[in-house]
Design a protein around this motif. Structure first.
Motif, PDB file in Angstrom:
ATOM      1  N   ASP A 190      -3.049   4.406   1.960  1.00  0.00           N
ATOM      2  CA  ASP A 190      -3.617   3.096   2.288  1.00  0.00           C
ATOM      3  C   ASP A 190      -3.252   2.616   3.683  1.00  0.00           C
ATOM      4  O   ASP A 190      -3.950   1.770   4.259  1.00  0.00           O
ATOM      5  N   ASN A 236      -1.474 -10.947   2.636  1.00  0.00           N
ATOM      6  CA  ASN A 236      -1.308  -9.589   2.138  1.00  0.00           C
ATOM      7  C   ASN A 236      -0.751  -9.555   0.727  1.00  0.00           C
ATOM      8  O   ASN A 236      -1.238  -8.835  -0.140  1.00  0.00           O
ATOM      9  N   GLY A 267       0.810  -1.212   0.000  1.00  0.00           N
ATOM     10  CA  GLY A 267       0.000   0.000   0.000  1.00  0.00           C
ATOM     11  C   GLY A 267       0.842   1.259   0.000  1.00  0.00           C
ATOM     12  O   GLY A 267       2.033   1.235   0.336  1.00  0.00           O
ATOM     13  N   CYS A 286       4.300  -0.429  -2.208  1.00  0.00           N
ATOM     14  CA  CYS A 286       4.693  -1.085  -0.958  1.00  0.00           C
ATOM     15  C   CYS A 286       5.631  -0.138  -0.213  1.00  0.00           C
ATOM     16  O   CYS A 286       6.750  -0.486   0.124  1.00  0.00           O
TER      17      CYS A 286
END
Length: 265
Positions: free
Chosen positions: A107, A204, A103, A159
């Protein structure tokens, strides 16, 4: 069984596995023992640490398992003290603990960011703070920090906290390598690429691709060698950096990625 690490004591964080199979830390701990090291194996999960320890014992190796949250100063201090009580020295520090939260800034919660940074970065500071005086007194030591190619290249999806944390690991390693070289202490980083370990099957990462099968196929296809690496690739590299074979190597970023970073320069 080999003897490349005979008589060395290796302190391994994240020595368990988050699921069935061989994570980087579990494989490294077992391989250290197979090369003659006495291993002090830490994990936040007692069952995971004991599973690794039992494998080592079943193969005739010497190991002590311990439970430790390496993001907590008191816990790290206590584990290092127990390692010294058990073995009397620490020759190698293998910092393997790490988590991932896909994210971007919009996020992730602040709590997610802080937790990841504590586990991925602060833990190195805490273990080194306790172990460096020991290695300095011994006049020798090897520190191995696990980073990622995400520190230098995109993983193909956002990420940001993971990438930022691994960039910090690289910088941390260089600083230790330079400033502790006169004391006989080496510090190096391993940068795994796309690896097929239990961690990527924990939800994830899988969620980014839709299914485990799609994830594995997509990640394999990205690697020039045609497949992801695994925990044993990291373990063998770690043994080399822990051993006296690498006695003139410090401050490096050893990329283990099957050639994927050659695609983008």
């Amino acid at each position: 069984m080999g003897d490349r690490l005979k008589d060395k004591v290796v302190f391994v964080t994240g020595a368990g596995s988050v699921g069935p199979g061989w994570g980087n830390g579990k494989a490294a701990a077992v391989q250290f023992a197979r090369e003659g090291a006495r291993v002090f194996a830490l994990d936040i999960n007692r069952e995971a640490a004991e599973e690794t320890a039992e494998i080592i014992r079943s193969e005739g190796g010497t190991v002590e398992a311990d439970v430790c949250d390496v993001s907590q100063a008191d816990a790290v201090k206590a584990s290092v003290a127990r390692a010294m009580e058990a073995f009397g020295r620490i020759d190698v520090l293998h910092n393997n603990v790490g988590i991932i939260d896909p994210g971007g800034p919009e996020d992730l919660t602040e709590e997610q960011w802080d937790r990841l940074m504590a586990i991925n970065v602060k833990s190195l500071y805490l273990t080194c703070r306790e172990v460096l005086p020991i290695m300095t007194a011994q006049g020798k030591g090897s520190i191995i920090n696990i980073s990622s190619i995400a520190s230098t290249h995109s993983l193909g999806y956002s990420c940001i906290s993971y990438s930022a944390s691994k960039g910090a690991v690289n910088a941390f390693t260089r600083d230790i390598a330079l400033n502790y070289a006169p004391k006989g202490i080496r510090c190096n980083t391993i940068l795994p690429g796309l690896m097929n370990t239990p961690l990527i099957h924990k939800g994830n990462v899988t969620g980014v691709y839709g299914s485990t099968e799609a994830m594995v196929a997509a990640r394999d296809a990205l690697v020039p060698l045609g497949h992801m690496g695994d925990g044993w690739d990291v373990a063998h590299a770690a043994v080399f950096l822990a051993s006296d074979e690498s006695r003139f190597i410090t401050g490096i970023e050893l990329v283990l990625d099957g050639g994927i970073t050659l695609k983008v320069r």
